[in-house]
Write a protein that holds these residues in place. Structure first.
Motif, PDB file in Angstrom:
ATOM      1  N   TYR A 125       0.880  -1.251   0.044  1.00  0.00           N
ATOM      2  CA  TYR A 125       0.051  -0.105  -0.065  1.00  0.00           C
ATOM      3  C   TYR A 125       1.012   1.201   0.019  1.00  0.00           C
ATOM      4  O   TYR A 125       2.073   1.366   0.402  1.00  0.00           O
ATOM      5  N   VAL A 126       0.275   2.352  -0.467  1.00  0.00           N
ATOM      6  CA  VAL A 126       1.097   3.666  -0.372  1.00  0.00           C
ATOM      7  C   VAL A 126       1.128   4.312   1.019  1.00  0.00           C
ATOM      8  O   VAL A 126      -0.151   4.494   1.312  1.00  0.00           O
ATOM      9  N   PRO A 127       2.150   4.398   1.648  1.00  0.00           N
ATOM     10  CA  PRO A 127       1.941   5.030   3.080  1.00  0.00           C
ATOM     11  C   PRO A 127       1.511   6.569   2.854  1.00  0.00           C
ATOM     12  O   PRO A 127       2.083   7.184   1.895  1.00  0.00           O
ATOM     13  N   LEU A 128       1.062   7.269   3.866  1.00  0.00           N
ATOM     14  CA  LEU A 128       0.796   8.642   4.066  1.00  0.00           C
ATOM     15  C   LEU A 128       2.157   9.411   3.877  1.00  0.00           C
ATOM     16  O   LEU A 128       3.037   8.909   4.655  1.00  0.00           O
ATOM     17  N   ALA A 129       2.295  10.410   3.079  1.00  0.00           N
ATOM     18  CA  ALA A 129       3.474  11.080   3.090  1.00  0.00           C
ATOM     19  C   ALA A 129       3.565  12.090   4.189  1.00  0.00           C
ATOM     20  O   ALA A 129       2.766  13.084   3.947  1.00  0.00           O
ATOM     21  N   ILE A 130       4.391  11.688   4.959  1.00  0.00           N
ATOM     22  CA  ILE A 130       4.721  12.726   5.836  1.00  0.00           C
ATOM     23  C   ILE A 130       6.204  12.932   6.025  1.00  0.00           C
ATOM     24  O   ILE A 130       6.925  12.181   5.249  1.00  0.00           O
ATOM     25  N   SER A 131       6.719  13.848   6.920  1.00  0.00           N
ATOM     26  CA  SER A 131       8.104  14.109   7.048  1.00  0.00           C
ATOM     27  C   SER A 131       9.007  12.710   7.392  1.00  0.00           C
ATOM     28  O   SER A 131       8.596  11.844   8.004  1.00  0.00           O
ATOM     29  N   TYR A 132      10.064  12.800   6.986  1.00  0.00           N
ATOM     30  CA  TYR A 132      10.917  11.478   7.287  1.00  0.00           C
ATOM     31  C   TYR A 132      11.223  11.085   8.383  1.00  0.00           C
ATOM     32  O   TYR A 132      11.221  10.075   8.930  1.00  0.00           O
ATOM     33  N   GLY A 133      11.379  12.169   9.412  1.00  0.00           N
ATOM     34  CA  GLY A 133      11.749  11.885  10.585  1.00  0.00           C
ATOM     35  C   GLY A 133      10.397  11.187  11.532  1.00  0.00           C
ATOM     36  O   GLY A 133      10.675  10.337  12.216  1.00  0.00           O
ATOM     37  N   GLU A 134       9.035  11.836  11.186  1.00  0.00           N
ATOM     38  CA  GLU A 134       8.108  11.288  11.584  1.00  0.00           C
ATOM     39  C   GLU A 134       7.651   9.854  11.192  1.00  0.00           C
ATOM     40  O   GLU A 134       7.090   9.117  11.970  1.00  0.00           O
ATOM     41  N   MET A 135       7.963   9.522  10.001  1.00  0.00           N
ATOM     42  CA  MET A 135       7.803   8.382   9.285  1.00  0.00           C
ATOM     43  C   MET A 135       8.697   7.245  10.041  1.00  0.00           C
ATOM     44  O   MET A 135       8.482   6.186  10.369  1.00  0.00           O
ATOM     45  N   LEU A 136       9.907   7.556  10.307  1.00  0.00           N
ATOM     46  CA  LEU A 136      11.014   6.766  11.274  1.00  0.00           C
ATOM     47  C   LEU A 136      10.373   6.431  12.556  1.00  0.00           C
ATOM     48  O   LEU A 136      10.489   5.472  12.978  1.00  0.00           O
ATOM     49  N   ALA A 137       9.855   7.428  13.287  1.00  0.00           N
ATOM     50  CA  ALA A 137       9.446   7.406  14.483  1.00  0.00           C
ATOM     51  C   ALA A 137       8.136   6.334  14.503  1.00  0.00           C
ATOM     52  O   ALA A 137       7.983   5.518  15.434  1.00  0.00           O
ATOM     53  N   VAL A 138       7.189   6.486  13.469  1.00  0.00           N
ATOM     54  CA  VAL A 138       6.197   5.461  13.508  1.00  0.00           C
ATOM     55  C   VAL A 138       6.718   4.151  13.148  1.00  0.00           C
ATOM     56  O   VAL A 138       6.138   3.130  13.923  1.00  0.00           O
ATOM     57  N   LYS A 139       7.689   3.875  12.256  1.00  0.00           N
ATOM     58  CA  LYS A 139       8.321   2.554  11.944  1.00  0.00           C
ATOM     59  C   LYS A 139       8.772   1.951  13.197  1.00  0.00           C
ATOM     60  O   LYS A 139       8.468   0.729  13.238  1.00  0.00           O
ATOM     61  N   GLN A 140       9.781   2.662  13.960  1.00  0.00           N
ATOM     62  CA  GLN A 140      10.189   2.135  15.045  1.00  0.00           C
ATOM     63  C   GLN A 140       9.061   1.997  16.203  1.00  0.00           C
ATOM     64  O   GLN A 140       9.133   0.799  16.811  1.00  0.00           O
ATOM     65  N   TRP A 141       7.945   2.788  16.253  1.00  0.00           N
ATOM     66  CA  TRP A 141       7.067   2.377  17.220  1.00  0.00           C
ATOM     67  C   TRP A 141       6.528   0.983  16.689  1.00  0.00           C
ATOM     68  O   TRP A 141       5.937   0.280  17.859  1.00  0.00           O
ATOM     69  N   PHE A 142       5.981   0.875  15.509  1.00  0.00           N
ATOM     70  CA  PHE A 142       5.375  -0.435  15.094  1.00  0.00           C
ATOM     71  C   PHE A 142       6.334  -1.512  15.362  1.00  0.00           C
ATOM     72  O   PHE A 142       5.746  -2.714  15.883  1.00  0.00           O
ATOM     73  N   ARG A 143       7.559  -1.353  14.955  1.00  0.00           N
ATOM     74  CA  ARG A 143       8.486  -2.523  15.219  1.00  0.00           C
ATOM     75  C   ARG A 143       8.359  -2.938  16.794  1.00  0.00           C
ATOM     76  O   ARG A 143       8.591  -4.103  17.104  1.00  0.00           O
ATOM     77  N   GLN A 144       8.373  -1.943  17.537  1.00  0.00           N
ATOM     78  CA  GLN A 144       8.319  -2.223  18.864  1.00  0.00           C
ATOM     79  C   GLN A 144       7.212  -3.048  19.320  1.00  0.00           C
ATOM     80  O   GLN A 144       7.177  -3.581  20.535  1.00  0.00           O
TER      81      GLN A 144
END
Length: 341
Positions: free
Chosen positions: A131-150
């Motif tokens: 799917y195409v993820p919501l386009a947001i700033s790179y820093g916030e995208m990394l934060a969400v990615k890390q949160w999901f992985r945890q």
């Protein structure tokens, strides 16, 4: 955008740049001071995406329509027509519920993290990887990615649902429009979320007020997540501020409370004394009740200044022969507070 009329007064000239800077959260001591005097401090950051071009076009439109008048100092007042127009619209203006939390977080960043996190968990719950993820700033995208992985190996879907359910119930009790818009604007599996026009039509509020309502939603979510452990708190905690002061001003304030002088704080922090004074002025504006005013601006100094500076503090003009600008501004803030402004 007649909704900007709410930030102006028929009786008090107001600096148009102060109103712009308040909405965009451009935090200078001058902006904070005047925002407090105009009683719009809680609107700090309510419209961060506002551009100078759009703002100036709106102001010019209000002037051309005879609703505002501006002097050569870029101070504006409502005309009689503008005051009448504002009175007609007042009952339809969105009234915020959570703006007292204006200092807690940058709501743009909260919104970016929230919407991407909802999308990721929604797609995950359907087993969808493409799917195409919501386009947001790179820093916030990394934060969400890390949160999901945890969290993804835990029961993240049910836990996030429970968190949002509790939040939704709280919002529903405060203002049903907050909950309705929040859960309709989210992006999820095969769902793109409301547009601004859809929100305006379904909630029966003006297009301009949708921005203010969503800022209110994000402050509400921040206040909720600050107090209740769960996936939302994990996601947002790094974004929360400790107090209305910026971090550097908070450090200065903590040292001041311990009894250190301006000179001592400046030396310890390796900052200029003027910077320390700016921090204390910010504290005077934002957390005046936590200051020892007798130490900050002794009574004899206030009496001396009071003999020269009288009347409405917003009408004063600085005179360098009577006090330093730091003392002048402190006294101006003090009088504005004691006068109930």
């Amino acid at each position: 955008m007649t909704k900007l009329l709410r930030f102006f007064s028929y009786h008090q000239p107001r600096r148009i740049r102060v109103i712009e800077n308040t909405l965009k959260s451009r935090r200078t001591v001058a902006t904070l001071f005047w925002a407090r005097q105009y009683r719009i401090l809680e609107w700090l950051g309510a419209y961060r995406s506002l551009t100078r071009q759009d703002y100036d076009q709106t102001i010019n439109g209000l002037v051309n329509d005879g609703l505002l008048m501006i002097d050569d100092q870029l101070q504006a007042k409502l005309t009689e027509k503008g005051a009448s127009q504002l009175k007609k619209e007042e009952s339809n203006l969105y009234t915020p519920s959570f703006y007292d939390w204006y200092w807690l977080a940058n709501t743009q960043r909260i919104m970016q993290r929230l919407f991407l996190a909802i999308q990721v968990v929604s797609e995950y719950s359907y087993g969808q990887r493409k799917y195409v993820p919501l386009a947001i700033s790179y820093g916030e995208m990394l934060a969400v990615k890390q949160w999901f992985r945890q969290n993804f190996r835990q029961n993240i879907v049910n836990e996030l649902y429970s968190d949002l359910h509790r939040l939704g119930s709280a919002l529903e009790n405060e203002d049903p429009r907050l909950a309705t818009d929040l859960f309709n604007v989210m992006i999820g599996h095969n769902y793109s979320g409301w547009t601004v026009n859809q929100a305006s039509a379904d909630l029966n509020i003006g297009l301009d007020d949708v921005q203010f309502l969503r800022h209110d939603e994000m402050l509400a979510i921040s206040a909720y997540a600050r107090n209740f452990p769960g996936p939302l708190q994990q996601l947002f905690l790094p974004l929360f501020n400790e107090s209305p002061l910026n971090r550097s001003a908070q450090i200065t304030f903590d040292l001041y409370v311990k009894g250190l002088s301006i000179e001592q704080i400046a030396q310890q922090r390796r900052l200029k004394q003027n910077t320390i004074k700016e921090h204390l002025l910010e504290a005077a504006v934002l957390i005046p009740n936590k200051l020892n005013w007798d130490a900050l601006l002794p009574a004899d100094k206030r009496v001396a200044l009071g003999k020269f500076y009288q009347g409405d503090p917003t009408s004063w003009e600085f005179n360098e022969d009577k006090a330093t600008f730091y003392e002048y501004r402190l006294y101006q803030i003090y009088q504005g507070i004691t006068d109930g402004k």
